[in-house]
Scaffold this motif. Structure first.
Motif, mmCIF file in Angstrom:
data_model
loop_
_atom_site.group_PDB
_atom_site.id
_atom_site.type_symbol
_atom_site.label_atom_id
_atom_site.label_comp_id
_atom_site.label_asym_id
_atom_site.label_seq_id
_atom_site.Cartn_x
_atom_site.Cartn_y
_atom_site.Cartn_z
ATOM 1 N N GLY A 7 -1.290 3.462 -2.677
ATOM 2 C CA GLY A 7 -2.625 3.437 -3.505
ATOM 3 C C GLY A 7 -3.588 3.182 -2.827
ATOM 4 N N GLN A 8 -3.852 2.689 -1.843
ATOM 5 C CA GLN A 8 -5.191 2.538 -1.219
ATOM 6 C C GLN A 8 -5.484 3.946 -0.359
ATOM 7 O OE1 GLN A 8 -4.305 -0.877 1.694
ATOM 8 N NE2 GLN A 8 -4.699 -2.374 0.055
ATOM 9 N N VAL A 9 -4.484 4.559 0.158
ATOM 10 C CA VAL A 9 -4.655 5.856 0.857
ATOM 11 C C VAL A 9 -5.126 6.833 -0.198
ATOM 12 C CG1 VAL A 9 -3.513 7.830 2.002
ATOM 13 C CG2 VAL A 9 -3.229 5.584 2.662
ATOM 14 N N LEU A 10 -4.640 6.801 -1.347
ATOM 15 C CA LEU A 10 -4.854 7.788 -2.558
ATOM 16 C C LEU A 10 -6.396 7.601 -2.775
ATOM 17 C CD1 LEU A 10 -4.386 9.808 -4.948
ATOM 18 C CD2 LEU A 10 -3.531 7.889 -6.131
ATOM 19 N N GLY A 11 -6.835 6.168 -2.960
ATOM 20 C CA GLY A 11 -8.012 5.895 -3.371
ATOM 21 C C GLY A 11 -9.169 6.258 -2.522
ATOM 22 N N VAL A 12 -8.791 6.077 -1.145
ATOM 23 C CA VAL A 12 -9.839 6.575 -0.137
ATOM 24 C C VAL A 12 -10.068 8.003 -0.300
ATOM 25 C CG1 VAL A 12 -10.173 6.702 2.314
ATOM 26 C CG2 VAL A 12 -9.395 4.321 1.234
ATOM 27 N N ASN A 13 -8.771 8.871 -0.184
ATOM 28 C CA ASN A 13 -8.985 10.195 -0.212
ATOM 29 C C ASN A 13 -9.576 10.761 -1.472
ATOM 30 O OD1 ASN A 13 -7.762 10.031 2.405
ATOM 31 N ND2 ASN A 13 -5.817 10.531 1.502
#
Length: 184
Positions: A7-13
């Protein structure tokens, strides 16, 4: 990658791509059909996206799904453990993004795909080409109103920009899905 980390990776990207395009959350909501509040949660890393949500964002931002779901590192050796993968679930399909491969400007996303029986997975279409190789079970793929049944060891490829469907004929289907985004 744990669910929280995914979820954090999706948020950053998601935020990086939106800002690179110079569009607001409101504009992204309009383009994707996803509520602004939901987008805000996703960018903060606290959302729980479905397959449909991620593909809508991919279309709205004009990027491959893997651009939203993978960290931007490319070590010499990559080992992907199934237990570490976030699962994107739709009506009938569970996808695990195994790898994003970039070569010559083209992008190929490699997914572990499982299709549950008794339900049809609808797709309104998205950029690129789909390549599916069935490992177990029989998969019914409908494209342009034509039905194709493929079994273990069989392969199908089609332009993904038109509506298409996946359905398991009898029992769960396990397959490898490649989403190809050709270089422009």
């Amino acid at each position: 990658m744990t669910s929280q980390r995914a979820g954090q990776v999706l948020g950053v990207n998601l935020r990086e791509r939106r800002e690179a395009l110079g569009i607001s959350l409101s504009e992204l909501a309009r383009r994707s059909g996803i509520a602004k509040g939901t987008l805000s949660q996703l960018e903060s890393g606290s959302g729980n996206p479905t397959i449909e949500t991620v593909f809508s964002l991919s279309n709205a931002l004009d990027v491959p799904v893997s651009s939203l779901l993978t960290e931007q590192a490319d070590p010499d050796v990559v080992v992907v453990r199934s237990a570490d993968l976030e699962v994107l679930s739709g009506e009938a399909v569970d996808l695990r993004l195994l790898r994003r491969i970039e070569h010559g400007g083209a992008v190929v996303e490699v997914y572990d795909q499982r299709v549950r029986p008794g339900v049809v997975q609808e797709s309104a279409g998205h950029p690129g080409f789909e390549h599916t190789a069935v490992v177990t079970g029989t998969l019914r793929v409908t494209v342009h109103g034509r039905v194709h049944e493929i079994g273990p060891g069989d392969y199908v490829r089609f332009r993904a920009g038109t509506p298409h469907q996946y359905a398991a004929v009898d029992g769960e289907v396990r397959s490898v899905l490649l989403l190809e985004h050709p270089a422009e």
